[in-house]
Design a protein around this motif. Structure first.
Motif, PDB file in Angstrom:
ATOM      1  N   ASP A 152       0.843  -1.204   0.000  1.00 14.32           N
ATOM      2  CA  ASP A 152       0.000   0.000   0.000  1.00 14.32           C
ATOM      3  C   ASP A 152       0.875   1.249   0.000  1.00 14.32           C
ATOM      4  O   ASP A 152       0.834   2.076   0.916  1.00 14.32           O
ATOM      5  CB  ASP A 152      -0.938  -0.013   1.217  1.00 14.32           C
ATOM      6  CG  ASP A 152      -1.906   1.155   1.227  1.00 14.32           C
ATOM      7  OD1 ASP A 152      -2.034   1.854   0.184  1.00 14.32           O
ATOM      8  OD2 ASP A 152      -2.539   1.375   2.279  1.00 14.32           O
ATOM      9  N   ILE A 153       1.667   1.409  -1.046  1.00 17.75           N
ATOM     10  CA  ILE A 153       2.611   2.524  -1.132  1.00 17.75           C
ATOM     11  C   ILE A 153       1.873   3.861  -1.124  1.00 17.75           C
ATOM     12  O   ILE A 153       2.299   4.814  -0.468  1.00 17.75           O
ATOM     13  CB  ILE A 153       3.503   2.387  -2.384  1.00 17.75           C
ATOM     14  CG1 ILE A 153       4.278   1.065  -2.350  1.00 17.75           C
ATOM     15  CG2 ILE A 153       4.466   3.567  -2.497  1.00 17.75           C
ATOM     16  CD1 ILE A 153       5.153   0.868  -1.146  1.00 17.75           C
ATOM     17  N   ASP A 154       0.742   3.944  -1.847  1.00 19.06           N
ATOM     18  CA  ASP A 154      -0.023   5.198  -1.864  1.00 19.06           C
ATOM     19  C   ASP A 154      -0.521   5.556  -0.463  1.00 19.06           C
ATOM     20  O   ASP A 154      -0.460   6.716  -0.068  1.00 19.06           O
ATOM     21  CB  ASP A 154      -1.215   5.094  -2.830  1.00 19.06           C
ATOM     22  CG  ASP A 154      -0.781   5.066  -4.282  1.00 19.06           C
ATOM     23  OD1 ASP A 154       0.266   5.670  -4.607  1.00 19.06           O
ATOM     24  OD2 ASP A 154      -1.487   4.448  -5.094  1.00 19.06           O
ATOM     25  N   GLY A 155      -1.009   4.577   0.284  1.00 16.87           N
ATOM     26  CA  GLY A 155      -1.493   4.825   1.641  1.00 16.87           C
ATOM     27  C   GLY A 155      -0.374   5.256   2.574  1.00 16.87           C
ATOM     28  O   GLY A 155      -0.548   6.160   3.403  1.00 16.87           O
ATOM     29  N   ILE A 156       0.791   4.629   2.442  1.00 17.71           N
ATOM     30  CA  ILE A 156       1.933   4.992   3.281  1.00 17.71           C
ATOM     31  C   ILE A 156       2.398   6.410   2.935  1.00 17.71           C
ATOM     32  O   ILE A 156       2.662   7.223   3.828  1.00 17.71           O
ATOM     33  CB  ILE A 156       3.082   3.965   3.128  1.00 17.71           C
ATOM     34  CG1 ILE A 156       2.607   2.575   3.567  1.00 17.71           C
ATOM     35  CG2 ILE A 156       4.305   4.403   3.923  1.00 17.71           C
ATOM     36  CD1 ILE A 156       3.536   1.446   3.162  1.00 17.71           C
TER      37      ILE A 156
END
Length: 171
Positions: A152-156
């Motif tokens: 979840d790169i976008d969330g991080i």
């Protein structure tokens, strides 16, 4: 006085994916307008920056305490001594970073995202200070902490940007 950079440590055991996570986060954060500096802790190793026989290597071998090299596109400075994390953070801030991502330095006191690859890595949650979130390769829920899947790169990245927006100015 200039605002101090936001500092976020990414900590985890060896081969937990810290470098991979950072290399995925950096372009998203830079793309959002942040100037990102990165500091890596080479715990217990003696990294080799230069290539034997090259000029800067020869200068270091001759005993120079500090060697710098610059070109049209980059600059590097190598000191022949260890440096405290706080000093490195200040140097990156002076170079224009408004976000400093730190890989490692588990014992330092900056806010930390803990990366858990294996279930047994969860003991790290009890041994480090100033936890602000967990990134895991599997199911990992901590009621008091935000939790993210490693993919979840976008969330991080969104979490990191929100932390920067909430950070009080340093006086």
């Amino acid at each position: 006085m200039d605002k101090q950079p936001c500092v976020l440590q990414i900590v985890g055991y060896s081969n937990s994916g810290k470098t991979t996570l950072l290399t995925k986060l950096i372009p998203l954060l830079e793309g959002a307008g942040l100037r990102v500096g990165v500091i890596k802790h080479d715990g217990g190793h003696d990294f080799e920056w230069d290539q034997p026989g090259k000029d800067t290597w020869r200068y270091r071998e001759a005993g120079a305490s500090i060697v710098a090299i610059t070109s049209r596109t980059k600059t590097a400075i190598v000191e022949q001594r260890p440096q405290e994390l706080a000093v490195l953070v200040q140097r990156l801030a002076a170079a224009g970073a408004n976000l400093v991502l730190v890989e490692g330095f588990k014992r330092e006191g900056y806010p930390k995202l803990v990366l858990l690859r294996r279930p047994e890595d969860a003991e790290l949650l009890r041994s480090v200070s100033n936890l602000v979130g967990v990134v895991s390769w599997g199911e990992q829920k901590q009621a008091e902490l935000p939790c993210f899947n490693v993919d979840d790169i976008d969330g991080i990245a969104r979490f990191v940007r929100e932390r920067i927006e909430e950070a009080p100015p340093t006086i």
